[in-house]
Write an enzyme that holds these catalytic residues in place. Sequence first.
Site, PDB file in Angstrom:
ATOM      1  N   ASP A  34      -3.301  -6.320   5.552  1.00  0.00           N
ATOM      2  CA  ASP A  34      -4.363  -6.762   5.756  1.00  0.00           C
ATOM      3  C   ASP A  34      -5.255  -7.383   4.825  1.00  0.00           C
ATOM      4  OD1 ASP A  34      -6.523  -7.246   7.514  1.00  0.00           O
ATOM      5  OD2 ASP A  34      -7.137  -4.523   7.798  1.00  0.00           O
ATOM      6  N   HIS A  51      -1.927 -16.693   4.974  1.00  0.00           N
ATOM      7  CA  HIS A  51      -0.528 -15.741   5.702  1.00  0.00           C
ATOM      8  C   HIS A  51       0.318 -16.191   5.473  1.00  0.00           C
ATOM      9  CE1 HIS A  51      -3.424 -14.576   9.178  1.00  0.00           C
ATOM     10  NE2 HIS A  51      -3.534 -15.418   9.469  1.00  0.00           N
ATOM     11  N   LEU A 148      18.571  -1.345   3.009  1.00  0.00           N
ATOM     12  CA  LEU A 148      17.055  -1.319   3.001  1.00  0.00           C
ATOM     13  C   LEU A 148      17.168  -1.776   4.346  1.00  0.00           C
ATOM     14  CD1 LEU A 148      14.151  -1.320   1.640  1.00  0.00           C
ATOM     15  CD2 LEU A 148      14.640  -3.967   1.144  1.00  0.00           C
TER      16      LEU A 148
END
Lengths: 283, 253
Positions: A34, A51, A148
């Site tokens: 966020d 972003h 991962l």
Amino acid sequence: MSWVKENCLSFFQLFCIKVLKTGRIPQHLALIMDGNRRFARKVSMACKDGHSRGFDKLSEVLKWCLDLGIPEVTVYAFSIENFKRSQEEVDGLMELASDKFKRLLDEIDQINEWGVRVNVAGRLSILPIDLQALISKAMLATRQNNKLQLNIAYGYTGRDEISRAASHIIDGVKNEELTAEEIDEELISQSLDLGEPELLVRTSGEVRLSDFMLWQVDRTVLYFSNVLWPEFTIWNLLAGIIHFQRHAPPALQDKANTPAQQEFLDKYETRKWQKLEEIVACS
Amino acid sequence: MLSKILRQFLFILIHFVVKILVAVQNIYYQFCETRILPDKHVTKRDVLTLLDSVPKLKKKLKHLVVLVDTSVHSMSDLALLVIWSLIVGVPFVSFHDLTGQLKKHEEDLFMEIERKKKGVPGCIKWSNKPDLNGYTNGTQANTVYINIFSQNDGRQRIVQCVNLLAKDRLKSRRCSEEYTAQEFNDALIQLYPNIPDPELVLYTGPMCCTYGLLPWHIRLTEFIQLSVNHNVNINSYLGALYKYNKCDQRFGK
């Protein structure tokens, strides 16, 4: 910027990682990234670039997780509620995602070398068709990797995830793959897109879940960090891990499924992959 | 080998230093708090302080949930939280029972609240009890509805809902292949009492965790720490309410 950023840590930072690795490391880390827009406003850049900086930060964090030995990372990239944002911003975000998934497919050898398995969680059908195809391709191409697991919640909310899982379980009972008595917490947990995280980090000082992993967080250590996501550093992550090491409840043993449950879950999994293959075939 | 021992030593050292820092911080908090007399009753001054803050709290809080660990919270602490909420005007106060002991001792909590309520206008209603004190003089009085939630109200309730839907024993509507969140919500809420989603969860202690609290209902809930050392006092309560007031919800936008 590539998916996993290399050489982003100093010798001293790597040493600190090694020191913390002596203790317990969360086996599944969830991140609510966020603060990209607030960061963009703060340094007066376009919202879209904020972003994009957020994604760059993610690739850094993925490298840190590989170094820390965290085997599973889940990030909240785009919520169903985010469709309420301005058309321009939504388009920008979709474009960013398309770019990044294309890039991933271009770099697939590198991704496979790192052993990153990409899993996108969410209601795919509400996304643009070309993005659906890219996502499906990425998931199929990295399916065998196991170093991962990167779960990307895209077009996701926790409530939607529970609703979708419930639908499939109910259909399972109606198709006599399962009896109603076999529906239990574990079955629902395993029918969801995402597993249970041990540590959840939310940046930018907000102290709520915003419809993320509602079902999964019942034993998760929630760690709220005040920094904005693009400003998140290795030290913030390490602070979160020290917090986790101090307070985490002991890990639970998995309960074994009944044969019918297992059979249902296997079929469910197969159907999921088939669906992705169909999407790719249609594109 | 040597470097491994060194790393282990440093690991222990880091955690030791953090422990000391936290301990110092706790002593400091404790010191600050001793200056506020630990009042176990609701005094006139408390009532005035609370009433003073009401106009400053712009965001109306409807449903407050407290995560209760009976090994650290006394009935008196919980009763105070209820009375303060009654004065401030929070209509729903719920307790999430982490140890399972609160539900067993519900009577004690009931008695404690009745004791503390003396002289405070308003009524307290229990979700599972008939009204005892339904009458108050004056129309301005607030009402607080009390609920106690436990593990069974969380995931288990959703399991129950899926089970009933699978057996066609629950009313629902599914327009496409998969339920939307709204459609599933309409089915699920039939299994819950009709209360608003919690807007604020208060917890004490250093670690924040939902402990399985109402997974369906907490999507927009703010988690705010009441105190780091499990103490409950009026200043930390008001502090948490002010913090909640500053939280800015964007609803995805």
